[in-house]
Motif scaffolding. Structure first.
Motif, PDB file in Angstrom:
ATOM      1  N   LYS A  10      -1.985  -0.508  -3.678  1.00  0.00           N
ATOM      2  CA  LYS A  10      -2.941   0.087  -3.395  1.00  0.00           C
ATOM      3  C   LYS A  10      -2.726   1.487  -3.817  1.00  0.00           C
ATOM      4  N   VAL A  11      -3.440   2.484  -3.315  1.00  0.00           N
ATOM      5  CA  VAL A  11      -3.085   3.826  -3.067  1.00  0.00           C
ATOM      6  C   VAL A  11      -4.361   4.163  -2.198  1.00  0.00           C
ATOM      7  N   ILE A  12      -3.354   5.094  -1.470  1.00  0.00           N
ATOM      8  CA  ILE A  12      -4.562   5.857  -0.292  1.00  0.00           C
ATOM      9  C   ILE A  12      -4.106   7.017  -0.582  1.00  0.00           C
ATOM     10  N   SER A  13      -4.457   8.119   0.033  1.00  0.00           N
ATOM     11  CA  SER A  13      -4.261   9.475  -0.520  1.00  0.00           C
ATOM     12  C   SER A  13      -4.631   9.906   0.654  1.00  0.00           C
ATOM     13  N   LEU A  14      -4.587  10.965   1.613  1.00  0.00           N
ATOM     14  CA  LEU A  14      -4.838  11.807   2.781  1.00  0.00           C
ATOM     15  C   LEU A  14      -3.811  13.225   2.219  1.00  0.00           C
ATOM     16  N   THR A  15      -5.205  13.503   1.601  1.00  0.00           N
ATOM     17  CA  THR A  15      -5.195  14.943   1.098  1.00  0.00           C
ATOM     18  C   THR A  15      -6.063  16.341   2.401  1.00  0.00           C
ATOM     19  N   GLY A  16      -6.181  17.641   1.482  1.00  0.00           N
ATOM     20  CA  GLY A  16      -7.405  18.214   1.467  1.00  0.00           C
ATOM     21  C   GLY A  16      -8.783  17.573   1.537  1.00  0.00           C
ATOM     22  N   VAL A  71       0.701  -1.272   0.146  1.00  0.00           N
ATOM     23  CA  VAL A  71       0.467   0.205  -0.054  1.00  0.00           C
ATOM     24  C   VAL A  71       0.416   1.289   0.186  1.00  0.00           C
ATOM     25  N   LEU A  72       0.354   1.940  -0.806  1.00  0.00           N
ATOM     26  CA  LEU A  72       1.008   3.351  -1.146  1.00  0.00           C
ATOM     27  C   LEU A  72       0.532   4.468  -0.298  1.00  0.00           C
ATOM     28  N   LEU A  73       0.873   5.254   0.564  1.00  0.00           N
ATOM     29  CA  LEU A  73      -0.203   6.440   1.495  1.00  0.00           C
ATOM     30  C   LEU A  73       0.462   7.389   1.223  1.00  0.00           C
ATOM     31  N   GLY A  74       0.098   8.170   0.897  1.00  0.00           N
ATOM     32  CA  GLY A  74       0.919   9.774  -0.324  1.00  0.00           C
ATOM     33  C   GLY A  74      -0.508  10.965   1.067  1.00  0.00           C
ATOM     34  N   ILE A  75       0.508  11.110   1.205  1.00  0.00           N
ATOM     35  CA  ILE A  75       0.388  12.754   2.353  1.00  0.00           C
ATOM     36  C   ILE A  75       0.465  13.702   1.056  1.00  0.00           C
ATOM     37  N   THR A  76      -0.798  15.424   0.866  1.00  0.00           N
ATOM     38  CA  THR A  76      -0.117  16.263   0.263  1.00  0.00           C
ATOM     39  C   THR A  76      -2.244  17.170   0.941  1.00  0.00           C
ATOM     40  N   THR A  77      -1.171  18.172   0.875  1.00  0.00           N
ATOM     41  CA  THR A  77      -2.575  19.251   1.550  1.00  0.00           C
ATOM     42  C   THR A  77      -3.594  19.413   0.198  1.00  0.00           C
ATOM     43  N   SER A  78      -2.444  19.876  -1.297  1.00  0.00           N
ATOM     44  CA  SER A  78      -3.103  19.644  -2.283  1.00  0.00           C
ATOM     45  C   SER A  78      -4.137  18.872  -2.747  1.00  0.00           C
ATOM     46  N   GLY A  79      -3.865  17.836  -2.929  1.00  0.00           N
ATOM     47  CA  GLY A  79      -3.659  16.245  -4.000  1.00  0.00           C
ATOM     48  C   GLY A  79      -3.004  16.776  -4.928  1.00  0.00           C
ATOM     49  N   ALA A  82      -8.074  10.932  -7.677  1.00  0.00           N
ATOM     50  CA  ALA A  82      -8.520   9.855  -8.810  1.00  0.00           C
ATOM     51  C   ALA A  82      -7.643   8.468  -9.036  1.00  0.00           C
ATOM     52  N   LEU A  83      -6.564   8.498  -8.596  1.00  0.00           N
ATOM     53  CA  LEU A  83      -5.487   7.659  -8.931  1.00  0.00           C
ATOM     54  C   LEU A  83      -5.404   6.753  -7.378  1.00  0.00           C
ATOM     55  N   ALA A  84      -6.585   7.278  -6.872  1.00  0.00           N
ATOM     56  CA  ALA A  84      -6.775   6.874  -4.710  1.00  0.00           C
ATOM     57  C   ALA A  84      -7.571   5.357  -5.060  1.00  0.00           C
ATOM     58  N   ASP A  85      -7.090   4.170  -3.727  1.00  0.00           N
ATOM     59  CA  ASP A  85      -8.309   3.277  -3.963  1.00  0.00           C
ATOM     60  C   ASP A  85      -9.443   3.362  -2.557  1.00  0.00           C
ATOM     61  N   CYS A  86      -8.690   4.992  -1.989  1.00  0.00           N
ATOM     62  CA  CYS A  86      -9.380   5.329  -1.128  1.00  0.00           C
ATOM     63  C   CYS A  86      -8.803   6.841  -0.834  1.00  0.00           C
ATOM     64  N   ALA A  87      -9.509   7.717  -1.213  1.00  0.00           N
ATOM     65  CA  ALA A  87      -9.407   9.051  -0.847  1.00  0.00           C
ATOM     66  C   ALA A  87      -9.331   9.774   0.661  1.00  0.00           C
ATOM     67  N   ILE A  88      -8.588   9.956   1.901  1.00  0.00           N
ATOM     68  CA  ILE A  88      -9.473  10.676   2.504  1.00  0.00           C
ATOM     69  C   ILE A  88      -9.330  12.069   2.800  1.00  0.00           C
ATOM     70  N   LEU A  89     -10.335  12.789   2.125  1.00  0.00           N
ATOM     71  CA  LEU A  89     -10.609  14.217   2.463  1.00  0.00           C
ATOM     72  C   LEU A  89     -10.256  15.340   3.497  1.00  0.00           C
TER      73      LEU A  89
END
Length: 218
Positions: free
Chosen positions: A160-166, A134-142, A174-181
């Motif tokens: 799998k990709v999880i995004s932690l953004t604003g 799993v990749l957890l990518g953290i970026t406030t802007s995304g 759009a790339l994330a399997d799970c997007a935490i906004l």
């Protein structure tokens, strides 16, 4: 999911009502990482600036005990003791497998100098990642290019990709399997919301993997 694990998420959204809209995505992220860990996978974590500090924080909570004891499996303890490693058998803690992609200074500066700044994380994903991770990518802007390229590489590898953004999610959504906004009108406010979210996520994983289901009386 264990009762106590569910209560961790419930407690978060009760204490931080602004995070309540993220409840389902936090649950989904937990399930993705747990499935990866149970299958022998690992989570790779990356971000820039303050999000790089968050990546280090997350890995620090996962690789060793955070809130619960994590004794080693009995078989491994016996093998260590047989090698005169009784101290290690008693002292080492079972990990939740995680890798920070922000701390390899020599590699990062080499990629910056020799290749391109926007592939510093993608290069590491290529080296460390495998299907089931799993990749957890953290970026406030995304929209951080080096995080986006890491996500593209991860998807190509079968991760799998999880995004932690604003709140907008940016291109990473759009790339994330799970997007935490996470909520927040500014970068500092989004980052303030990120910490309780990933703390809860780490606590949930630890409880599910190493805790007892003390709240289940059935």
């Amino acid at each position: 999911m264990k009762t106590e694990t569910a209560l961790i998420l419930e407690d978060l959204v009760q204490r931080r009502s602004e995070i309540k809209p993220c409840r389902a995505s936090i649950q989904q992220a937990f399930e993705i990482i747990l499935a990866s860990q149970n299958g022998g996978g690992q989570v790779l974590v990356c971000g820039n600036g303050g999000s790089a500090a968050d990546a280090l924080h997350i890995v620090g909570e996962l690789l060793k005990s955070f809130n619960l004891p994590r004794p080693l499996p009995g078989e491994l303890q016996e093998k260590l003791k047989a090698l005169d490693g009784a101290y290690l058998a008693e002292t080492l803690q079972a990990p939740i497998r995680a890798v920070s992609l922000v701390s390899e200074t020599s590699l990062i500066t080499a990629v910056l100098n020799d290749t391109a700044a926007d592939v510093i994380f993608a290069q590491q994903v290529l080296g460390h990642g495998k299907p089931g991770d799993v990749l957890l990518g953290i970026t406030t802007s995304g929209n951080s290019a080096n995080v986006l390229n890491a996500a593209i590489t991860a998807k190509a590898l079968g991760m799998k990709v999880i995004s932690l953004t604003g709140p907008g999610g940016g291109k990473l959504k759009a790339l994330a399997d799970c997007a935490i906004l996470a909520p927040g009108a500014t970068t500092p406010l989004v980052q303030e919301a990120h910490l309780p979210i990933y703390h809860a996520l780490c606590l949930m994983l630890e409880n599910e993997m190493f805790g007892c289901d003390c709240g289940d009386t059935a």
